[in-house]
Design a protein around this motif. Structure first.
Motif, short mmCIF file in Angstrom:
data_model
loop_
_atom_site.label_atom_id
_atom_site.label_comp_id
_atom_site.label_asym_id
_atom_site.label_seq_id
_atom_site.Cartn_x
_atom_site.Cartn_y
_atom_site.Cartn_z
N ARG A 185 5.62 -49.18 -17.25
CA ARG A 185 5.02 -48.79 -15.97
C ARG A 185 6.08 -48.76 -14.87
N TYR A 186 5.93 -47.82 -13.96
CA TYR A 186 6.74 -47.82 -12.74
C TYR A 186 5.92 -47.20 -11.62
N ARG A 187 6.39 -47.38 -10.39
CA ARG A 187 5.67 -46.87 -9.22
C ARG A 187 6.39 -45.67 -8.64
N ARG A 188 5.61 -44.69 -8.26
CA ARG A 188 6.11 -43.52 -7.56
C ARG A 188 5.63 -43.60 -6.10
N ASN A 236 0.94 -44.94 -9.79
CA ASN A 236 1.50 -45.56 -10.98
C ASN A 236 1.75 -44.52 -12.05
N ASP A 251 7.24 -44.45 -17.68
CA ASP A 251 8.52 -43.78 -17.91
C ASP A 251 8.59 -43.32 -19.36
N THR A 285 12.48 -41.12 -6.26
CA THR A 285 13.38 -40.46 -7.20
C THR A 285 14.17 -39.35 -6.54
N TRP A 341 1.38 -44.54 -2.85
CA TRP A 341 1.87 -45.10 -4.10
C TRP A 341 1.04 -44.56 -5.26
N ASP A 357 8.13 -37.26 -5.92
CA ASP A 357 8.38 -38.69 -5.86
C ASP A 357 9.57 -38.91 -4.92
#
Length: 197
Positions: free
Chosen positions: A145-148, A137, A140, A64, A135, A61
């Motif tokens: 939900r969060y995007r990578r 989904n 966490d 991150t 992208w 990612d």
């Protein structure tokens, strides 16, 4: 009514422009929010583990990775290259170093990157990487939900120890021109396709 329209127009004009999509920025400059992708990512993609014939880590990612503890070693620009050094891993001739030169994006959006890795000895090993970025989904630890923004190596071409040369992109074709290398590889130019499997 005209006053309301003018007021709304002035208000909208004063708002900051929306941030550019991180994927677009990555494809243009291999940065996110103006920060370069950490070179040590390519160490995980296989540069630092030459004893394995294929990459084991096949997804990172990028969002991150930037400002992470894993890739916290100082990075600096050295000409066209971004260099990251592990000062705690000092070998006979210096610290372990990973560097890259972002060549650009192929017409299909795949990213072309030249890398070099040194474990602190006299060898400096070069690889050309073709990487996909997309992208994805995820959830966490709290279930939100969060995007990578996932980087995935698609193809790696080992160029050899102390390689010298150039790589260029025309459409989806990547041309590798070698002027010198300590490997037994031919010096003849090679053209490969940047393509998805």
């Amino acid at each position: 009514m005209l006053r309301v329209i003018l007021l709304l127009t002035m208000l909208l004009a004063s708002l900051p422009a929306p941030a550019a999509d991180a994927l677009d920025e990555l494809r243009a400059s291999f940065t996110i929010g103006g920060k370069p992708v950490p070179p040590e990512v390519f160490g995980d993609f296989g540069d630092a583990m030459m004893s394995d014939n294929r990459a084991i880590v096949v997804g990172i990612d990028a969002l991150t990775a930037i400002d992470s503890n894993r890739y916290a070693d100082p990075a600096k620009r050295n000409g066209a290259w971004i260099e990251q050094m592990k000062p705690q891993n000092t070998g006979i001739n210096g610290a372990e170093t990973e560097s890259y030169n972002f060549i650009g994006a192929a017409a299909n959006g795949l990213l072309v990157v030249l890398t070099s890795w040194s474990g602190g000895g006299t060898g400096v090993f070069y690889t050309l990487h073709i990487v996909d970025a997309a992208w994805a989904n995820a959830f966490d630890e709290d279930g939100a939900r969060y995007r990578r923004l996932v980087l995935t190596p698609v193809r790696s071409v080992i160029l050899g120890d102390r390689w010298q040369g150039d790589a260029t992109i025309a459409g989806n074709a990547v041309r590798i021109e070698t002027t010198a290398s300590r490997s037994e590889r031919s010096l003849a130019p090679v053209t490969i396709d940047a393509r998805r499997p």
